[in-house]
Design a protein around this motif. Structure first.
Motif, PDB file in Angstrom:
ATOM      1  N   ALA A   6      31.135 -21.000 -11.157  1.00 30.66           N
ATOM      2  CA  ALA A   6      31.601 -22.122 -10.299  1.00 30.66           C
ATOM      3  C   ALA A   6      32.779 -22.743 -10.403  1.00 30.66           C
ATOM      4  O   ALA A   6      33.290 -22.800 -11.900  1.00 30.66           O
ATOM      5  N   ARG A   7      33.513 -23.170  -9.459  1.00 32.36           N
ATOM      6  CA  ARG A   7      34.599 -23.881  -9.735  1.00 32.36           C
ATOM      7  C   ARG A   7      34.804 -25.058  -8.845  1.00 32.36           C
ATOM      8  O   ARG A   7      34.492 -25.068  -7.635  1.00 32.36           O
ATOM      9  N   LEU A   8      35.025 -26.123  -9.210  1.00 33.91           N
ATOM     10  CA  LEU A   8      34.905 -27.581  -8.742  1.00 33.91           C
ATOM     11  C   LEU A   8      36.398 -28.215  -9.051  1.00 33.91           C
ATOM     12  O   LEU A   8      36.922 -28.262 -10.028  1.00 33.91           O
ATOM     13  N   VAL A   9      36.670 -28.796  -7.993  1.00 33.46           N
ATOM     14  CA  VAL A   9      38.047 -29.532  -7.607  1.00 33.46           C
ATOM     15  C   VAL A   9      37.784 -30.891  -7.448  1.00 33.46           C
ATOM     16  O   VAL A   9      37.036 -31.199  -6.548  1.00 33.46           O
ATOM     17  N   HIS A  10      38.163 -31.784  -8.494  1.00 29.79           N
ATOM     18  CA  HIS A  10      37.643 -33.135  -8.486  1.00 29.79           C
ATOM     19  C   HIS A  10      38.654 -33.961  -7.464  1.00 29.79           C
ATOM     20  O   HIS A  10      39.728 -33.334  -6.813  1.00 29.79           O
ATOM     21  N   ARG A  11      38.195 -35.058  -6.826  1.00 25.15           N
ATOM     22  CA  ARG A  11      39.158 -35.669  -5.943  1.00 25.15           C
ATOM     23  C   ARG A  11      40.407 -36.050  -6.355  1.00 25.15           C
ATOM     24  O   ARG A  11      41.301 -36.195  -5.719  1.00 25.15           O
TER      25      ARG A  11
ATOM     26  N   VAL B 235      31.404 -21.053  -5.553  1.00 22.83           N
ATOM     27  CA  VAL B 235      30.583 -20.432  -6.336  1.00 22.83           C
ATOM     28  C   VAL B 235      30.544 -18.893  -5.838  1.00 22.83           C
ATOM     29  O   VAL B 235      30.629 -18.558  -4.662  1.00 22.83           O
ATOM     30  N   VAL B 236      30.497 -17.945  -6.988  1.00 21.04           N
ATOM     31  CA  VAL B 236      30.296 -16.663  -6.683  1.00 21.04           C
ATOM     32  C   VAL B 236      28.811 -16.252  -6.854  1.00 21.04           C
ATOM     33  O   VAL B 236      28.209 -16.822  -7.922  1.00 21.04           O
ATOM     34  N   ALA B 237      28.387 -15.396  -6.100  1.00 22.82           N
ATOM     35  CA  ALA B 237      26.852 -14.865  -6.086  1.00 22.82           C
ATOM     36  C   ALA B 237      26.674 -13.770  -5.567  1.00 22.82           C
ATOM     37  O   ALA B 237      27.508 -13.096  -4.978  1.00 22.82           O
TER      38      ALA B 237
ATOM     39  N   LEU C 224      37.362 -27.991 -12.737  1.00 21.85           N
ATOM     40  CA  LEU C 224      36.170 -27.721 -13.629  1.00 21.85           C
ATOM     41  C   LEU C 224      35.829 -26.473 -13.401  1.00 21.85           C
ATOM     42  O   LEU C 224      35.431 -26.076 -12.130  1.00 21.85           O
ATOM     43  N   THR C 225      35.756 -25.280 -14.340  1.00 21.80           N
ATOM     44  CA  THR C 225      35.243 -24.069 -14.012  1.00 21.80           C
ATOM     45  C   THR C 225      33.998 -23.981 -14.848  1.00 21.80           C
ATOM     46  O   THR C 225      33.808 -24.326 -16.127  1.00 21.80           O
ATOM     47  N   LEU C 226      32.869 -23.318 -14.419  1.00 22.53           N
ATOM     48  CA  LEU C 226      31.740 -23.120 -15.312  1.00 22.53           C
ATOM     49  C   LEU C 226      31.163 -21.546 -15.111  1.00 22.53           C
ATOM     50  O   LEU C 226      31.579 -20.966 -14.266  1.00 22.53           O
TER      51      LEU C 226
ATOM     52  N   GLY D 253      26.308 -30.515 -14.026  1.00 23.65           N
ATOM     53  CA  GLY D 253      24.994 -30.270 -15.016  1.00 23.65           C
ATOM     54  C   GLY D 253      24.144 -29.419 -14.177  1.00 23.65           C
ATOM     55  O   GLY D 253      23.457 -28.286 -14.727  1.00 23.65           O
ATOM     56  N   TRP D 254      23.873 -29.699 -12.926  1.00 28.81           N
ATOM     57  CA  TRP D 254      23.013 -28.683 -12.113  1.00 28.81           C
ATOM     58  C   TRP D 254      23.440 -27.323 -11.987  1.00 28.81           C
ATOM     59  O   TRP D 254      22.548 -26.373 -12.135  1.00 28.81           O
ATOM     60  N   LEU D 255      24.682 -27.159 -11.499  1.00 24.98           N
ATOM     61  CA  LEU D 255      25.248 -25.624 -11.480  1.00 24.98           C
ATOM     62  C   LEU D 255      25.410 -25.033 -13.137  1.00 24.98           C
ATOM     63  O   LEU D 255      25.013 -24.043 -12.958  1.00 24.98           O
ATOM     64  N   SER D 256      25.554 -25.614 -14.038  1.00 20.46           N
ATOM     65  CA  SER D 256      25.438 -25.140 -15.240  1.00 20.46           C
ATOM     66  C   SER D 256      23.866 -24.416 -15.726  1.00 20.46           C
ATOM     67  O   SER D 256      23.646 -23.602 -16.301  1.00 20.46           O
ATOM     68  N   GLY D 257      22.933 -25.317 -15.053  1.00 14.94           N
ATOM     69  CA  GLY D 257      21.682 -25.032 -15.260  1.00 14.94           C
ATOM     70  C   GLY D 257      21.340 -23.926 -14.494  1.00 14.94           C
ATOM     71  O   GLY D 257      20.330 -23.049 -14.934  1.00 14.94           O
ATOM     72  N   LEU D 258      21.720 -23.673 -13.477  1.00  9.01           N
ATOM     73  CA  LEU D 258      21.626 -22.553 -12.774  1.00  9.01           C
ATOM     74  C   LEU D 258      22.109 -21.117 -13.235  1.00  9.01           C
ATOM     75  O   LEU D 258      21.981 -19.946 -12.922  1.00  9.01           O
ATOM     76  N   GLY D 259      23.415 -21.409 -13.981  1.00  9.33           N
ATOM     77  CA  GLY D 259      23.965 -20.471 -14.652  1.00  9.33           C
ATOM     78  C   GLY D 259      25.060 -19.672 -13.299  1.00  9.33           C
ATOM     79  O   GLY D 259      25.171 -18.589 -14.076  1.00  9.33           O
TER      80      GLY D 259
END
Length: 303
Positions: free
Chosen positions: A285-290, A252-254, A295-297, A276-282
């Protein structure tokens, strides 16, 4: 994560079972910048290490009653409690005993990589609401042991970046094992960051501006085996067991590293609900699935 600047502008050394890295835009400032960061790291360790029986936090825990603590420890505990509040308890600082019982009871390089099977004991953490902090007056109930690792490292990266930029007038990036903060003037084009948890993981390079921070939390980087179970250090406070390995890593970048680390740690705990939670925060983010899918948001930065 790695800042893509090396040589006379970069210092790198082992600390806290991970690696510290300081990158400056003025090579003449590097030695003094490193010395400032090393001093701060020593002070933070003395304040809150759960592996030092004489750390200020360990002494406060043994007291079992309200005690006066120093400003540094008060800030570190406050950051941990704020992270718990903002995540609905997903990032809980009262997991010290649970980590020790799973085998993470010393600096990670000293933890045996393999060991006998452990019984799976599902139970909730003591709970962050039991910790009382009033200014510099701290109460840790008897028998509760805190682990501030989820926030202390990130808080320290923020603090050190501001300290170096203010004292030396240089642009600076401070990274502590995946927690990264910047301050001062960035290089032309921003700070170039290689985002990758482990060498076999998908990687990308991004550019972040001066003052930006980034954190990566992982279920793969701090691991050990007990019997057939591969354990990691991010625990679900509801069970005191390692969070499901839904994501290999979350970045996450902040504006502050301590915020970024709060979101990444909670995302690992939330598992399938994290996007969904991170999208709600706006937040970017970058998530690497197992399975390696990425997925980037939220406007994840471009190279």
């Amino acid at each position: 994560m790695t800042a893509l600047l090396t040589g006379a502008t970069t210092a790198r050394w082992p600390v806290w079972s991970t690696t510290a890295r300081v990158v400056v835009t003025d090579p003449a400032a590097l030695a003094e910048a490193k010395a400032l960061v090393e001093t701060e790291l020593t002070e933070v360790e003395r304040a809150c290490s759960r592996f030092r029986p004489n750390s200020e936090l360990a002494l406060a825990e043994r007291a079992g009653e309200e005690v006066e603590i120093g400003d540094l420890l008060a800030e570190l505990v406050a950051a941990a409690l704020e992270a718990a509040r903002r995540t609905g308890g997903d990032v809980d600082p009262t997991l010290g005993d649970a980590l020790a019982q799973l085998g993470y009871d010393r600096d990670l390089p000293l933890v045996p990589a393999d060991g006998p099977a452990l019984p799976i004991q599902l139970r909730p953490a003591p709970g962050w609401r039991r910790i009382r902090l009033d200014g510099t007056r701290l109460t840790v109930p008897e028998g509760v042991h805190m682990d501030l690792g989820a926030t202390a490292k990130a808080w320290t990266a923020d603090h050190c970046a501001r300290l170096v930029a203010g004292a030396l007038g240089t642009g600076v990036l401070v990274e502590l094992g995946g927690d990264l903060a910047t301050a001062g003037a960035a290089p032309a084009g921003g700070w170039k960051i290689l985002v990758r948890d482990r060498i076999e993981d998908p990687a990308c390079t991004v550019s972040v501006p001066s003052g930006a921070a980034m954190a990566t939390s992982s279920t793969n980087s701090r691991t050990w085996r007990r019997g057939e179970r591969l354990l990691h250090h991010v625990l679900d406070p509801r069970t005191c067991q390692p969070a499901p390995r839904t994501w290999r890593s979350v970045s996450v970048v902040a504006d502050r590293c301590v915020d970024a680390n709060t979101w990444t740690t909670a995302a690992l705990v939330r598992g399938e609900d994290a996007p969904g939670w991170l999208s709600g925060l706006g937040v970017p983010a970058r998530l690497v699935h197992r399975d390696g899918r990425v997925l980037t948001l939220g406007g994840w930065p471009e190279p």
